[in-house]
Design an enzyme around this catalytic site. Structure first.
Site, PDB file in Angstrom:
ATOM      1  N   LYS A  29     -11.564 -21.321   1.861  1.00  0.00           N
ATOM      2  CA  LYS A  29     -11.357 -21.971   3.153  1.00  0.00           C
ATOM      3  C   LYS A  29     -12.293 -21.348   4.200  1.00  0.00           C
ATOM      4  CE  LYS A  29      -7.703 -22.013   6.652  1.00  0.00           C
ATOM      5  NZ  LYS A  29      -7.594 -23.206   7.375  1.00  0.00           N
ATOM      6  N   LYS A  34     -13.233 -17.156   9.704  1.00  0.00           N
ATOM      7  CA  LYS A  34     -13.937 -15.985  10.201  1.00  0.00           C
ATOM      8  C   LYS A  34     -13.596 -14.760   9.353  1.00  0.00           C
ATOM      9  CE  LYS A  34     -12.138 -13.875  13.497  1.00  0.00           C
ATOM     10  NZ  LYS A  34     -11.824 -12.550  14.015  1.00  0.00           N
ATOM     11  N   LYS A  44       0.816  -1.217   0.000  1.00  0.00           N
ATOM     12  CA  LYS A  44       0.000   0.000   0.000  1.00  0.00           C
ATOM     13  C   LYS A  44       0.849   1.266   0.000  1.00  0.00           C
ATOM     14  CE  LYS A  44      -3.978  -1.817   2.579  1.00  0.00           C
ATOM     15  NZ  LYS A  44      -4.317  -2.017   3.995  1.00  0.00           N
TER      16      LYS A  44
END
Ligand code: TRP
Length: 331
Positions: A200, A203, A120
């Site tokens: 996969k 969370k 970034k």
């Protein structure tokens, strides 16, 4: 039962999902029948990311209630909260002094955070706390404090066990046989449980099926699993289908064979298999979900279980740290 020790940590960073169940909880409960097991809630590891006190304590109880509801027996397994064992912290510093900084520079989680910053165009260390950097040393302390032989983990943790082994080697080659060399136990067959979108189950992708989702939510989740657009009569590929990839871990071998055949020959609708999968999950977790609900309503009991576990753990960690200190000449 063998007197070898198996140990693993569970980071309280999200509500446990069926990927966690297959990859970690189920194998760990199996191993506990065979070895002396130490399972703990790695709240200090979670502190590298969790920044809200209520979330931290709620997730800690959530993990504890989940494991107990799924059958972990706190009289048979030493089940504790990492932060209740002060020796872990003491040992972390000691181990850090034997951990090559270059090794930590290359640790996946830290390196990924740095790489993301660089990509970034930011300062490489932007927003990265030192806890993330020392994460592997803390994990090594968890492991060697209890003379662990086997560490059941997912593939993503393999590098951490390798770092632990390097540290053990460094200390033992200087001071003799002070620490036990641990070994990772990685189950290849449950490495990649797909989530609802086929990536996969994780969370961080927001694609999980929580173990204890209420029935209606569980059904909805299962129905949302992404499949290709083959019609019921079309032959399908069990190797690449996301529903089958989960189904095969829960169904009886006969049923797995039947469904596999149905896929290959055609005539089996995805919706049919989704229904079967939902029924399997409901049958498997329905009762445990009730227990989980009761446990979550009784934090005093959960607290008591964890503190009793810590008491048992400290019977070993206190003498171990003193052995380490004396080997190093700082007793
Ligand atoms: N880092 C592990 C994870 O994120 C959790 C963990 C902490 C652990 N300490 C451990 C696992 C010691 C095995 C052994 O899943």
């Amino acid at each position: 039962m063998s007197n070898k020790i198996t140990l693993t940590g569970i980071k309280p960073s999200g509500t446990p999902h069926i990927g966690n169940y297959l990859g970690m909880i189920r194998p760990a409960l199996e191993l506990a029948k065979e070895y002396q097991a130490f399972y703990f809630i790695a709240d200090y590891h979670a502190l590298t990311t969790v920044r809200d006190p209520e979330t931290m304590s709620e997730l800690t109880y959530d993990v504890a209630a989940t494991w107990l509801a799924l059958g972990l027996d706190p009289d048979q397994v030493v089940f504790y909260r990492q932060s209740d064992i002060p020796e872990v912290m003491e040992l972390t510093w000691i181990l850090a002094c034997f951990t090559a900084k270059g090794l930590l520079n290359r640790a996946h989680a830290y390196k990924a955070a740095v790489d993301e910053n660089v990509e970034k165009g930011l300062n490489p260390d932007q927003g990265i706390n030192s806890g993330l950097f020392f994460y592997p040393a803390l994990m090594a302390a968890d492991i060697v404090l209890f003379d662990t032989d086997f560490v059941p983990v997912g593939l993503d943790q393999k590098q951490h066990i390798e770092i632990t082994r390097d540290i053990v080697q460094a200390i033992n080659s200087t001071y003799g046989d002070v620490l036990t060399m641990p070994e990772a136990v990685i189950r290849e067959e449950v490495m990649t449980i797909p989530g609802l979108d086929g990536r996969k189950m994780s969370k961080s992708y927001d694609n999980v099926i929580p173990i204890f989702a209420p029935s209606n939510q569980l059904r909805k989740s299962v129905m949302r699993i992404v499949t290709d657009s083959r019609r019921p009569e079309d032959p399908k590929d069990p190797e690449t289908d996301n529903v089958f990839a989960i189904y095969k871990h829960f169904a009886k071998p006969d049923d797995v064979a039947r469904v596999e055949k149905g896929y290959i020959e055609g005539g089996l609708a995805y919706s049919q298999i989704k229904n079967e999968l939902y029924e399997l999950l409901e049958g498997k977790f329905g009762e445990a979900r009730e227990r989980y609900g009761q446990l979550m309503g009784d934090k005093t009991y959960l607290e008591q279980v964890l503190l009793q576990g810590a008491e048992k753990a400290r019977k070993l960690s206190v003498p171990k740290i003193s052995k380490v200190r004396s080997a190093l000449g700082i007793d």
